[in-house]
Design a protein around this motif. Structure first.
Motif, PDB file in Angstrom:
ATOM      1  N   PHE A  14       0.825  -1.196   0.000  1.00 25.77           N
ATOM      2  CA  PHE A  14       0.000   0.000   0.000  1.00 25.77           C
ATOM      3  C   PHE A  14       0.866   1.256   0.000  1.00 25.77           C
ATOM      4  O   PHE A  14       0.553   2.229  -0.687  1.00 25.77           O
ATOM      5  CB  PHE A  14      -0.979  -0.028   1.177  1.00 25.77           C
ATOM      6  N   SER A  18       0.982   3.879  -3.077  1.00 25.08           N
ATOM      7  CA  SER A  18       0.788   5.301  -2.829  1.00 25.08           C
ATOM      8  C   SER A  18       1.848   6.134  -3.531  1.00 25.08           C
ATOM      9  O   SER A  18       1.555   7.179  -4.125  1.00 25.08           O
ATOM     10  CB  SER A  18       0.808   5.558  -1.324  1.00 25.08           C
ATOM     11  N   LEU A  39      -6.995   5.532  -2.448  1.00 22.93           N
ATOM     12  CA  LEU A  39      -6.248   4.697  -1.504  1.00 22.93           C
ATOM     13  C   LEU A  39      -6.247   5.328  -0.117  1.00 22.93           C
ATOM     14  O   LEU A  39      -6.407   4.627   0.886  1.00 22.93           O
ATOM     15  CB  LEU A  39      -4.811   4.480  -2.000  1.00 22.93           C
ATOM     16  N   TYR A  43      -7.699   3.390   3.080  1.00 22.06           N
ATOM     17  CA  TYR A  43      -6.762   3.112   4.169  1.00 22.06           C
ATOM     18  C   TYR A  43      -7.254   3.709   5.487  1.00 22.06           C
ATOM     19  O   TYR A  43      -7.127   3.089   6.546  1.00 22.06           O
ATOM     20  CB  TYR A  43      -5.364   3.631   3.836  1.00 22.06           C
ATOM     21  N   TRP A  75      -9.574  -0.706  -3.848  1.00 20.85           N
ATOM     22  CA  TRP A  75      -8.831  -0.579  -2.596  1.00 20.85           C
ATOM     23  C   TRP A  75      -9.680  -1.036  -1.410  1.00 20.85           C
ATOM     24  O   TRP A  75      -9.171  -1.673  -0.486  1.00 20.85           O
ATOM     25  CB  TRP A  75      -8.338   0.848  -2.396  1.00 20.85           C
TER      26      TRP A  75
END
Length: 91
Positions: A14, A18, A39, A43, A75
């Motif tokens: 992740f 990013s 994302l 997250y 995501w």
């Protein structure tokens, strides 16, 4: 609202995603690469804290018109936060 900035080294997929898929943000006349909003939202939902949900909701509502729903839902699925995402969509 003052943005919260965080700098760290990538440690998982992740973090790498990013950095690899960063977008440009304009802050005080400077261009700063940031992780994709889709994302970031997923997250924040993954962190599952009340403060994190509020941050996800803020980003979601602020950028709702420009978010890629497909990317966001990818995501959401990868981070296994479908229930949290459904809650987010209902606000």
């Amino acid at each position: 609202m003052t943005p919260h900035l965080e700098v760290k080294f990538p440690t998982d997929e992740f973090d790498r995603a990013s950095l690899t898929n960063s977008i440009d943000a304009q802050v005080a006349g400077a261009t700063i690469p940031i992780g994709p909003l889709e994302l970031q939202i997923a997250y924040k939902l993954f962190l599952r804290g009340q403060k994190d949900f509020k941050a996800a909701a803020h980003l979601y509502l602020l950028f709702r018109e420009t978010l890629s729903t497909d990317r966001l839902e990818q995501w959401v699925e990868r981070l296994d936060v479908t229930e949290e995402y459904e809650r987010l969509k209902s606000i």
